[in-house]
Design an enzyme around this catalytic site. Structure first.
Site, PDB file in Angstrom:
ATOM      1  N   HIS A 162       7.015   2.205  41.746  1.00  0.00           N
ATOM      2  CA  HIS A 162       5.800   2.760  41.134  1.00  0.00           C
ATOM      3  C   HIS A 162       6.066   3.254  39.709  1.00  0.00           C
ATOM      4  O   HIS A 162       5.391   4.161  39.219  1.00  0.00           O
ATOM      5  CB  HIS A 162       5.224   3.907  41.983  1.00  0.00           C
ATOM      6  N   SER A 285      10.468  -5.066  12.253  1.00  0.00           N
ATOM      7  CA  SER A 285       9.194  -4.591  11.743  1.00  0.00           C
ATOM      8  C   SER A 285       9.102  -4.859  10.249  1.00  0.00           C
ATOM      9  O   SER A 285      10.107  -4.827   9.537  1.00  0.00           O
ATOM     10  CB  SER A 285       9.042  -3.085  12.014  1.00  0.00           C
TER      11      SER A 285
END
Length: 460
Positions: A162, A285
């Site tokens: 989870h 980037s």
């Protein structure tokens, strides 16, 4: 407007800008127009040779057709214009081969066959040519994971369910789960080969009426020359073979897309447990110089989704009508090459990632302590349950775990401070129970089992 041609590639797989992300030169070479036509010519040549040997057409005509059935002998762009003019996907190809033949030999090209015979069998030949490349990269990825599993057989890390830390595992165990899944994909590939690598030369509606009494013998001989299997009956309108291919490629994409997504997650700074290779010159980037983005696994995730999209299209193509429904068969012309090219790119990228994956064992170990001992609640609960019973122990440990979490206390301190626990477990026992290294279960033995099984599967 039929003579209008793009001056540059348009499709993403052949893009001068982005083609390297969505394709590989090997798969482009297999699924481009030249090789598609060559595979059609290979089928026409094998058909002519078989018919010549069986006395269905003159042997000199068969020899001439076979000799001329080379893509170098025709103009693909001209054929493309003819396909647009005739609105037929193969007749211009047959005419081009006919015109390439000397004398009257061309009259016997495509003798008794139908378009779908040539297109289906040619498609299978393209898939079969690509197959060893797929298997090569799947097996290479498995080998890389095997090395990782062996190296990190006992490297502890947090297992997560989870999206939350659950219990300790080892990184080798995680790799072994992936290996075991890849083993099953390889087994499926082997099992599917006899169904997928089957051609079809049966005439217009599959009854072989155009071939007289020698239809079955002619088909068997033709397909034998192409190293393909013969079907029991025509599959023009039975596309389960194509569906099996699509399902299989989609399953492979699911496996490698899942692995890519997990590496993407574990590379996040907050995890910092693994990272894809970062080669010199790689830029993360345009504005933030520090970024080391997971670009290879990102595009792998994209490719796995694109493959699934093609599987949806191919599912539609399976809804045939009567003995053939070309409106849906045309879907395969677009979807199969895309699916195969995307899969080739996905496997190539994930092979590179797995062969050079960077693993950070110290960070894995440090992350085991992020919850301040709460990771080991199950172990404490089971130890306490030996005297209190599992359900009662669960209630107590759950209460104390929530208290530790909400008050930002160490789990050890909360446990030692509760007499319901210390009546049965002393401080030394609690310290031992909170050591994650002691609660790996059979993780390492399970790694060994998977690696033994993978070795047994080998190159089958």
């Amino acid at each position: 407007e039929t003579d209008r041609k793009p001056v540059m590639p348009i499709h993403i797989t052949e893009s001068d800008l982005y083609g390297s992300s969505f394709s590989t030169p090997e798969f482009i070479a297999i699924f481009n127009d030249r090789n598609r036509v060559q595979k059609w010519f290979d089928v026409e040549a094998a058909l002519a040779e078989a018919q010549g040997e069986l006395g269905m057409i003159p042997t000199d005509a068969a020899a001439e057709i076979s000799a001329r059935a080379r893509v170098e002998n025709i103009d693909i762009k001209a054929i493309g214009l003819d396909i647009a003019a005739t609105a037929h996907p193969l007749v211009p190809v047959v005419r081009a081969l006919q015109n390439a033949c000397e004398a009257s030999a061309g009259e016997f090209v495509h003798y008794g066959a139908t378009t779908q015979d040539i297109m289906d069998t040619g498609m299978v030949l393209q898939i079969k040519e690509a197959w060893p490349l797929l298997l090569r990269d799947i097996k290479a990825s498995r080998s890389a994971l095997t090395e990782l599993a062996q190296t990190h057989r006992a490297t502890p890390m947090a297992g997560r369910t989870h999206g939350q830390q659950a219990l300790p595992i080892t990184f080798g165990y995680k790799c072994a789960v992936w290996i075991d899944e890849i083993n099953r994909q390889l087994q499926r590939c082997t099992e599917a080969e006899t169904r997928i690598f089957t051609g079809n030369i049966t005439g217009a509606v599959g009854t072989m009426a155009s071939f007289g009494a020698q239809g079955r013998a002619m088909q068997a001989l033709t397909l034998h020359k192409l190293d393909l299997l013969s079907p029991t009956i025509c599959w023009h309108s039975a596309r389960d073979r194509v569906m099996e291919l699509a399902n299989l490629i989609n399953q492979i994409a699911g496996t490698f897309g899942k692995i890519a997504r997990e590496i993407y997650t574990l590379q996040q700074v907050e995890f910092g447990e693994v990272a894809e290779p970062n080669h010199p010159g790689k830029v993360g980037s345009s504005t933030m110089p520090h970024k080391r983005n997971p670009a290879m696994v990102e595009v792998s995730i994209s490719l796995s989704r694109l493959i699934r999209a093609q599987q949806v299209a191919l599912t539609d193509a399976a809804f045939q009508e009567h003995e053939r429904y070309s409106a849906l068969l045309r879907i395969e012309l677009a979807a199969i090459p895309e699916m195969m090219i995307y899969c080739g790119a996905l496997l190539a990228k994930m092979r590179a990632v797995l062969e050079q994956l960077v693993v950070y064992p110290a960070r894995m170990r440090a992350n085991l302590d992020l919850l301040g001992g709460l990771l080991m609640s199950e172990r404490v609960m089971l130890a306490l349950g030996k005297t209190l019973g599992k359900q009662s122990a669960h209630e107590i440990v759950h209460e104390l775990a929530m208290m530790a979490f909400e008050n930002k206390q160490l789990f050890r301190d909360v446990l030692i401070g509760d007499p319901r626990v210390t009546e049965h477990l002393d401080a030394g026992m609690i310290d031992e129970l909170l050591d994650p290294i002691g609660y790996l279960g059979e993780a390492m033995q399970l790694v060994d089992d998977v690696l033994t099984n993978a070795s047994a599967i080998g190159d089958k």
